[in-house]
Each structure stands twice: as structure tokens, then as C-alpha cells.
Design an enzyme around this catalytic site. Structure first.
Site, PDB file in Angstrom:
ATOM      1  N   ASP A  15    -134.643  73.080 -65.136  1.00 19.57           N
ATOM      2  CA  ASP A  15    -135.386  73.609 -63.992  1.00 19.57           C
ATOM      3  C   ASP A  15    -136.886  73.588 -64.250  1.00 19.57           C
ATOM      4  O   ASP A  15    -137.677  73.222 -63.369  1.00 19.57           O
ATOM      5  CB  ASP A  15    -134.949  75.042 -63.680  1.00 19.57           C
ATOM      6  CG  ASP A  15    -133.498  75.144 -63.242  1.00 19.57           C
ATOM      7  OD1 ASP A  15    -132.933  74.135 -62.770  1.00 19.57           O
ATOM      8  OD2 ASP A  15    -132.932  76.247 -63.362  1.00 19.57           O
ATOM      9  N   ASP A  23    -127.599  78.490 -65.975  1.00 20.52           N
ATOM     10  CA  ASP A  23    -128.932  79.080 -66.075  1.00 20.52           C
ATOM     11  C   ASP A  23    -128.848  80.253 -67.042  1.00 20.52           C
ATOM     12  O   ASP A  23    -127.885  81.033 -66.998  1.00 20.52           O
ATOM     13  CB  ASP A  23    -129.417  79.560 -64.711  1.00 20.52           C
ATOM     14  CG  ASP A  23    -129.757  78.430 -63.757  1.00 20.52           C
ATOM     15  OD1 ASP A  23    -130.077  77.320 -64.242  1.00 20.52           O
ATOM     16  OD2 ASP A  23    -129.712  78.649 -62.540  1.00 20.52           O
TER      17      ASP A  23
END
Length: 161
Positions: free
Chosen positions: A136, A117
Site C-alpha cells: 500500500d 494489512d
């Protein structure tokens, strides 16, 4: 159904290309933070071993494999469900978004042991402590699209509603 597959492939490639660029080319894994357009867009390296917001994260190898299996099972179910009957364009795109994002995060778990991330966005006095990635965003948009559009039958070509 071809559209869902093309969307999934596009999302998967975009997700992996963005992660490669940020992690390897920009060396975010060493620098940990790059301010792009503060506070609206920053790169903050985070290795997520769990699901959203780090839920179910742990050092246990079994957790990694369970999350991989769950992601693959959900992706397979969405793929088979979306092939069963004629679905609208929006449902096909939503299914592709969800599948492509899920597969992108599965590959991260296989390559790195965790999901990479790096996107961090804040605004208007709110400082967001969490990072996320293209996969995501795609999973969220795909799930939202399936929830909004899956109850509507596909329109026949050449016919008006």
C-alpha cells in the site's frame, strides 16, 4: 525500463517477506495485535477484501476477481506506458513502486482471498483505526511519483539542463 522492473521485483519481494514474517512467523493472524512502539508503530491484523480503507469490500467472489483484474490491467498499462518513451529516473522508480505493490496485493488475494494489512501507526493524539502494508505504501508513493514527475522529459546522458 530495467530499473522499473528491478524496483517492482524488490517491492514485491519485500512486501511478501514482511507479510510472511508477520502472519506466519509472528502469528499475527492468531494474536491479532502486537504493540511494537506504541502509538507510533503497532501490528494490527486486518484482512482487506476491498480497496483502500475497505471500499468495495464484500464477501462476493466476483468482487475479488474484479479487483484482481483491475490491478493487473492497471499494472500492465503502467508498464506499457512507461516503456513507450524515455522517462526520467523518478518516473521509472515510481512505475516500479506502483507495479510491485499492486502485484503484491494481487498475490495476497490469490493466496488468502483478501489483502493482508498489518501496519498501524498513530501519533500526536490521533488514533488511526486503519491498517496497511508495504504494498500500500509503495502504490501510494508510486502514484504520487507518477503524478509529480511524468510530465518531465528524461534528461539525455552527458547533457546538462
Amino acid at each position: 525500463m530495467r530499473l522499473a522492473g528491478l524496483v517492482a521485483l524488490g517491492v514485491f519481494l519485500l512486501d511478501q517477506a514482511s507479510k510472511y514474517a508477520v502472519i506466519h512467523a509472528m502469528e499475527l493472524h492468531r494474536r491479532l495485535a502486537i504493540d511494537v512502539w506504541p502509538p507510533f508503530l503497532n501490528f494490527r491484523m486486518a484482512w482487506n477484501q476491498g480497496v483502500n480503507f475497505g471500499l468495495f469490500s464484500g464477501e462476493d467472489a466476483a468482487t475479488k476477481w474484479i479487483l484482481i483484474a483491475v490491478s493487473l490491467a492497471i499494472s500492465a498499462w503502467v508498464w506499457m506506458w512507461s516503456r513507450k518513451e524515455a522517462h526520467s529516473l523518478y518516473v521509472q522508480v515510481s512505475a516500479g513502486l506502483m507495479i510491485g505493490g499492486a502485484l503484491g496485493n494481487v498475490l495476497d488475494r490469490l493466496l488468502y482471498g483478501a489483502v493482508a494489512d498489518f501496519l498501524n501507526m498513530s501519533c500526536c493524539g490521533f488514533s488511526n483505526p486503519f491498517s496497511f502494508n508495504v504494498a500500500d505504501i509503495s502504490i501510494f508513493a508510486g502514484a504520487l511519483g507518477l503524478a509529480l514527475f511524468s510530465g518531465r522529459p528524461a534528461q539525455k546522458r552527458g547533457k546538462t539542463p
